[in-house]
Design a protein around this motif. Structure first.
Motif, PDB file in Angstrom:
ATOM      1  N   LYS A  24      10.864   1.390  -1.151  1.00  0.00           N
ATOM      2  CA  LYS A  24      11.139   1.598   0.264  1.00  0.00           C
ATOM      3  C   LYS A  24      12.584   2.034   0.510  1.00  0.00           C
ATOM      4  O   LYS A  24      12.833   2.946   1.317  1.00  0.00           O
ATOM      5  CB  LYS A  24      10.853   0.320   1.049  1.00  0.00           C
ATOM      6  N   ASP A  71       6.405   9.951  -3.824  1.00  0.00           N
ATOM      7  CA  ASP A  71       5.173   9.162  -3.764  1.00  0.00           C
ATOM      8  C   ASP A  71       5.332   7.795  -4.417  1.00  0.00           C
ATOM      9  O   ASP A  71       4.708   6.822  -3.994  1.00  0.00           O
ATOM     10  CB  ASP A  71       4.030   9.914  -4.463  1.00  0.00           C
ATOM     11  N   SER A 131       5.417   0.153   3.841  1.00  0.00           N
ATOM     12  CA  SER A 131       4.684  -1.019   4.324  1.00  0.00           C
ATOM     13  C   SER A 131       5.409  -2.323   4.016  1.00  0.00           C
ATOM     14  O   SER A 131       5.074  -3.375   4.561  1.00  0.00           O
ATOM     15  CB  SER A 131       3.278  -1.052   3.725  1.00  0.00           C
ATOM     16  N   SER A 159      12.892   5.623  -0.005  1.00  0.00           N
ATOM     17  CA  SER A 159      11.710   6.419   0.320  1.00  0.00           C
ATOM     18  C   SER A 159      12.000   7.586   1.259  1.00  0.00           C
ATOM     19  O   SER A 159      11.251   8.563   1.298  1.00  0.00           O
ATOM     20  CB  SER A 159      10.617   5.527   0.918  1.00  0.00           C
ATOM     21  N   SER A 215       0.811  -1.212   0.000  1.00  0.00           N
ATOM     22  CA  SER A 215       0.000   0.000   0.000  1.00  0.00           C
ATOM     23  C   SER A 215       0.849   1.268   0.000  1.00  0.00           C
ATOM     24  O   SER A 215       0.404   2.323  -0.455  1.00  0.00           O
ATOM     25  CB  SER A 215      -0.944   0.003   1.208  1.00  0.00           C
ATOM     26  N   SER A 216       2.071   1.160   0.508  1.00  0.00           N
ATOM     27  CA  SER A 216       3.008   2.281   0.488  1.00  0.00           C
ATOM     28  C   SER A 216       4.418   1.703   0.542  1.00  0.00           C
ATOM     29  O   SER A 216       4.602   0.547   0.940  1.00  0.00           O
ATOM     30  CB  SER A 216       2.786   3.209   1.679  1.00  0.00           C
TER      31      SER A 216
END
Length: 651
Positions: free
Chosen positions: A548, A544, A148, A551, A144-145
């Protein structure tokens, strides 16, 4: 020798003979039990497939249906290990771990369950219980991101084909290694928003094995600190002592740990030992003489320097060697070390360094997988390292200049003509460009172009302070250093290149620098054309969309998050300034790029196209963050040169 205008020389180096049949050695693997040497190589002719190879014979250990590669932290690395004649590897196609005997005719067998969400890398085999492997595990169950995604250390039981958790809680893990007697384990870990070269920690713990279950106890943090102190590449020297690198002095230097951690050298050496860990597993050193000494690689003036180091007293000696680049150093016996050696005039080689009783070193080839194109003598343009003084504060900018070089030509037949020049902004941006042979550079210099590699502020290899010049200044310092380097080398007292025919190119964050130089730099007329390969055009979207591992990277480079400083993110995005671009722009992009998605390229392309600017765009199907397929490598190289020749009216 004849004379002809710069940029028009005929060359034996073509896009096809650079690429066809060429390979890249990506990792060195040594069986700790037998000391047999293997390597992982990437093959453009096989769509970029990676293969585990028996180095002396050149025999593949797996067939064409296997891809020995991992997607951990997206950039991968350390996809295989060999222990007692058995190879364990990650198969990129299905992300499962397999085992295969190294003897001819063996077939791989799966060790991990079928899964579309697990990725594995950076293995180590328990020395007493060889059915147990420790591995970095990356779990994409929740996408989801970027944050995560879960990274941890796990145990793979090769007999029961089961996974059990070992260590978790940090955002990332690397370099898990059992002590030689199997009673202890070490690992590196770090937390967002840090990259491993910004702040990382090393832990050591006791290991208990009971009925195929591994438990760690008494975990102790021995070195490193979030944000301020990077420690890397931990390895055991003996059952009770280990080695790693630390930048506590401002430079990545060798350290050791027994009862406590401390530097190996009595006074810090102003050289970096090891490069930023964009991939897993590539160590800058290996132990010899049962852990009493080690062979270390360090950086100086854009090239590697080799040292033998006495671990106990820190005495070091320079090892005279012909290699300007040394990668993936591995022990191969009591007095032998294997590494990837890079020269200024030859493709990378797999090298064994043998130490005699008098400590002298002898180098020989384990294998030479890629001969590359057959080139006439004198065709190679050798890098000339320089340190420029730029800006009102005379800050240093480190560059490598490659002059036009071709034995068939003595220069130009146009009086007063200076050569056109390609300025290359490396990716990362925390990376660097060294002196090793790069055939793309030679592709241009052999045609009468000059080539300029700029290790702008933020580049590695020159100490932490130089890296941190880019903190909060990404899109300013890198761009301005490139502009200043172009101006300085094209004017007195250097006068090396034509100031009106300098083009800038870069990939990934280097593409961002190239885009920024022609859209928001201090002088938008510095570069006559630009090329962005999978480059960043909108840093807002990058935060966005990216994975990861990176990020949190941009937050430090920009000086805060997009939510905290939205105006800075907007101002530092080349797409915001697309209407200011006056230089012709070529954009090359892979359509499955997870690091910088194609939407980045298409946004700036559409913006320039709408106002009638000079822009070309090529999307390569099936390519990610960089070119892996031979046909795309050829097309990209030829397309870019043709673009420059058209825009500069060279041919």
């Amino acid at each position: 020798m004849s004379r002809s205008p710069y940029g028009t020389w005929n060359s034996a180096i073509t896009a096809s003979n650079i690429t066809q049949g060429s390979i890249k050695i990506t990792d060195v693997v040594v069986d700790a039990v037998t000391t047999a040497v293997y390597h992982v190589e990437s093959r453009p002719s096989e769509s970029g497939r990676c293969v585990l190879v028996d180095s002396p014979s050149g025999r593949d250990l797996v067939g064409k249906e296997w891809n020995v590669r991992t997607g951990v932290i997206e950039y991968g690395g350390a996809p295989a290990i060999v222990h007692a004649g058995v190879a364990y590897f990650s198969n990129f196609t299905d992300s499962r771990v397999y085992a295969v005997g190294v003897e001819k005719g063996s077939e791989p067998r799966a060790l991990t369950p079928e899964s579309k969400v697990f990725r594995f890398a950076n293995f180590d085999v328990h020395p007493k219980h060889s059915q147990l492997l420790v591995s970095v595990l990356e779990d994409h169950s929740d996408n989801s991101s970027p944050t995560s995604v879960i990274n941890a250390l796990c145990i793979i039981n090769t007999t029961s084909q089961t996974l059990t958790p070992l260590v978790s809680g940090a955002d990332f893990y690397a370099s898990p290694k059992f002590s030689p007697d199997g009673t202890r384990i070490i690992w590196q870990q770090w937390f967002l928003p840090d990259m491993p070269w910004q702040g990382a920690e090393i832990f050591v713990a006791d290991v208990l094995v009971e009925i195929d279950q591994v438990e760690i106890r008494n975990a102790v943090h021995i070195a490193g600190k979030k944000t301020t102190n990077s420690v890397s590449y931990p390895r055991w020297a003996t059952n009770t002592s280990l080695i790693f690198t630390s930048d506590q002095s401002g430079y990545q230097n060798p350290w050791k740990y027994n009862v406590e951690a401390g530097p190996i050298f009595s006074e810090p050496l102003k050289q970096d030992f090891g490069e930023p860990a964009w991939t897993l597993g590539r160590s800058p050193y290996a132990t010899i003489e049962d852990g009493k000494r080690a062979l270390f690689s360090a950086f100086q003036d854009g090239r590697s320097i080799l040292y033998t180091v006495d671990i106990a007293n820190g005495t070091r000696h320079v090892v005279d060697n012909p290699y300007v680049g040394v990668q993936s150093v591995q022990s191969a016996g009591r007095n032998k070390v294997v590494f990837i050696g890079e020269r200024v005039d030859a493709p990378p080689e797999l090298v064994v360094c043998t130490f005699s009783p008098d400590s002298s070193a002898h180098f020989s080839l384990v294998s030479k997988p890629s001969a590359g194109p057959s080139l006439p003598a004198g065709l190679i343009s050798v890098a000339q390292p320089m340190t420029l003084k730029a800006g009102p504060d005379d800050h240093p900018v480190h560059i490598l200049y490659h002059p036009p070089t071709n034995p068939e030509y003595s220069g130009t037949n146009i009086p007063g003509e200076k050569p056109p020049c390609v300025l290359y902004a490396h990716g990362g941006p925390t990376s660097f460009t060294g002196q090793a042979l790069d055939m793309m550079t030679q592709y241009y210099t052999s045609r009468g172009w000059a080539w300029l590699n700029v290790n702008f502020g933020g580049s590695s290899g020159y100490g932490r302070a130089y890296v941190e010049r880019l903190a909060g200044q990404w899109g300013i310092v890198d761009i301005e250093d490139c502009i200043q380097a172009a101006k300085i080398v094209s004017h007195a007292p250097y006068d090396l290149v034509d100031p009106k025919r300098i083009v800038i190119r870069g990939g990934s964050s280097g593409g961002f620098t190239a885009l920024g130089a022609v859209s928001m730099g201090s002088d938008l007329t510095t570069f006559a054309a630009a090329t962005s390969c999978y480059g960043i055009s909108d840093v807002r979207l990058l935060m966005d969309d990216t994975h990861k591992f990176e990020s949190g990277y941009g937050h430090g480079l920009m000086g805060g998050t997009n939510k905290e400083i939205p105006e800075v993110y907007k101002e530092r995005s080349p797409v915001t300034h697309a209407d200011s671009i006056v230089s012709p722009l070529l954009i090359l992009q892979g359509d499955i790029d997870r690091v910088v998605p194609k939407e980045q390229a298409e946004a700036i392309f559409e913006s320039i196209k709408r106002r009638g600017g000079k822009v070309e765009y090529k999307l390569y199907p099936g390519e990610g963050h960089g070119w892996r397929k031979e046909e795309n490598m050829i097309d990209a190289l030829e397309r870019e040169r043709a673009f420059y020749e058209t825009m500069l009216s060279i041919k």
